[in-house]
Design a protein around this motif. Structure first.
Motif, PDB file in Angstrom:
ATOM      1  N   PRO A   1      32.570 -14.800 -45.774  1.00 38.76           N
ATOM      2  CA  PRO A   1      31.777 -14.013 -45.508  1.00 38.76           C
ATOM      3  C   PRO A   1      30.626 -14.197 -44.721  1.00 38.76           C
ATOM      4  CG  PRO A   1      32.557 -13.902 -47.911  1.00 38.76           C
ATOM      5  CD  PRO A   1      32.485 -15.501 -47.371  1.00 38.76           C
ATOM      6  N   ALA A   2      29.894 -15.228 -44.951  1.00 35.65           N
ATOM      7  CA  ALA A   2      28.483 -15.564 -44.162  1.00 35.65           C
ATOM      8  C   ALA A   2      29.163 -16.030 -43.048  1.00 35.65           C
ATOM      9  CB  ALA A   2      27.770 -16.558 -45.220  1.00 35.65           C
TER      10      ALA A   2
ATOM     11  N   GLN B   1      31.776 -15.276 -41.099  1.00 33.25           N
ATOM     12  CA  GLN B   1      31.743 -13.667 -40.325  1.00 33.25           C
ATOM     13  C   GLN B   1      31.293 -12.936 -39.723  1.00 33.25           C
ATOM     14  OE1 GLN B   1      34.237 -12.223 -43.149  1.00 33.25           O
ATOM     15  NE2 GLN B   1      36.314 -13.497 -42.450  1.00 33.25           N
ATOM     16  N   GLU B   2      30.209 -12.898 -40.251  1.00 34.94           N
ATOM     17  CA  GLU B   2      28.664 -12.600 -40.340  1.00 34.94           C
ATOM     18  C   GLU B   2      28.337 -13.004 -38.972  1.00 34.94           C
ATOM     19  OE1 GLU B   2      25.955 -12.105 -43.887  1.00 34.94           O
ATOM     20  OE2 GLU B   2      27.022 -10.588 -44.896  1.00 34.94           O
ATOM     21  N   ARG B   3      28.132 -14.055 -38.577  1.00 34.28           N
ATOM     22  CA  ARG B   3      26.898 -14.585 -37.858  1.00 34.28           C
ATOM     23  C   ARG B   3      28.286 -14.578 -36.617  1.00 34.28           C
ATOM     24  NH1 ARG B   3      24.748 -15.352 -42.633  1.00 34.28           N
ATOM     25  NH2 ARG B   3      22.827 -15.973 -43.200  1.00 34.28           N
TER      26      ARG B   3
END
Length: 223
Positions: free
Chosen positions: A102-103, A105-107
């Motif tokens: 998830p981290a 994908q946010e970036r």
């Protein structure tokens, strides 16, 4: 989700594993790990600033691809793992699925994992961790070799594996026991290695926070 570090999860796992397999086999694996730590990271391992090499890979259905095709100009966290037979790999990939993916994908970055297993072994790894990112086979350790991180279990460790009912070569696509050191490489959009963490002791792994910090540094480089 888990709020525990990989190191803490490994510590908890080891307590039960040691009790399960007994002191004799535990001593074999402890000795192997000590020898690996003493030898250190091989001088052949790619470091920061190197260009990420390409190599043929296979997806879980047996279809051919390459690392370059998978990267496709996207910042990529490339994880080398030993195989679905390795409990430390399963623990790590599961944590990466839950916390790292998830981290990333946010970036705008992606996560890719590679091992020398057969496609069937890759499917097992995906099922073990309910993984939702690309997990690929490096059938003859070609990619791992180009990253300079190929090793294999010691003879004593392989004998211990046999006592536990398996052999690494049975899981690998090329029928050898050659495996990569567990490693994480952060590759930028242009294909340059911007972070490299090679773990010769296979019971240790790169923590999620460390990978996220390395990916965040890509943005700082771009500014």
């Amino acid at each position: 989700m888990t709020d525990q570090t990989i190191a803490h999860q490994v510590e908890t796992f080891n307590e039960g594993f040691t009790a399960q397999i007994g002191p004799e086999l535990s001593a074999v694996f402890d000795g192997e790990q000590a020898d690996l730590r003493a030898a250190g990271v091989p001088s052949s391992a790619l470091g920061v600033g190197a260009t990420a090499p390409d190599a043929p890979l296979t997806d879980p259905k047996g279809a051919a691809t390459t690392l370059d095709a998978v990267r496709a100009g996207t910042p990529t966290v490339l994880v080398f793992y030993r195989g679905a037979w390795c409990p430390y790999c399963n623990l790590t990939l599961r944590t990466y699925q839950q916390e790292l993916l998830p981290a990333l994908q946010e970036r705008g970055a992606q996560l890719v994992a590679v091992s020398p297993q057969t496609p069937e072994g890759t499917e097992t790894a995906i099922a073990n961790g309910e993984l939702a990112f690309p997990v690929l086979s490096d059938p003859e350790n070609v990619l791992a070799g180009r990253f300079g991180i190929v090793t294999e279990p010691s003879a004593a460790a392989r004998a211990a594996h046999t006592q536990l009912g398996f052999d690494v070569a049975d899981s690998n696509a090329d029928d050898t026991a050659r495996i990569p050191f567990p490693s994480v490489f952060v590759i930028d959009a242009d294909g340059a290695v911007r972070f490299a963490d090679v773990h010769v002791d296979y019971t240790t792994r790169t923590e999620v926070a460390t990978v996220v910090e390395a990916v965040d540094a890509l943005g700082a480089l771009a500014r």
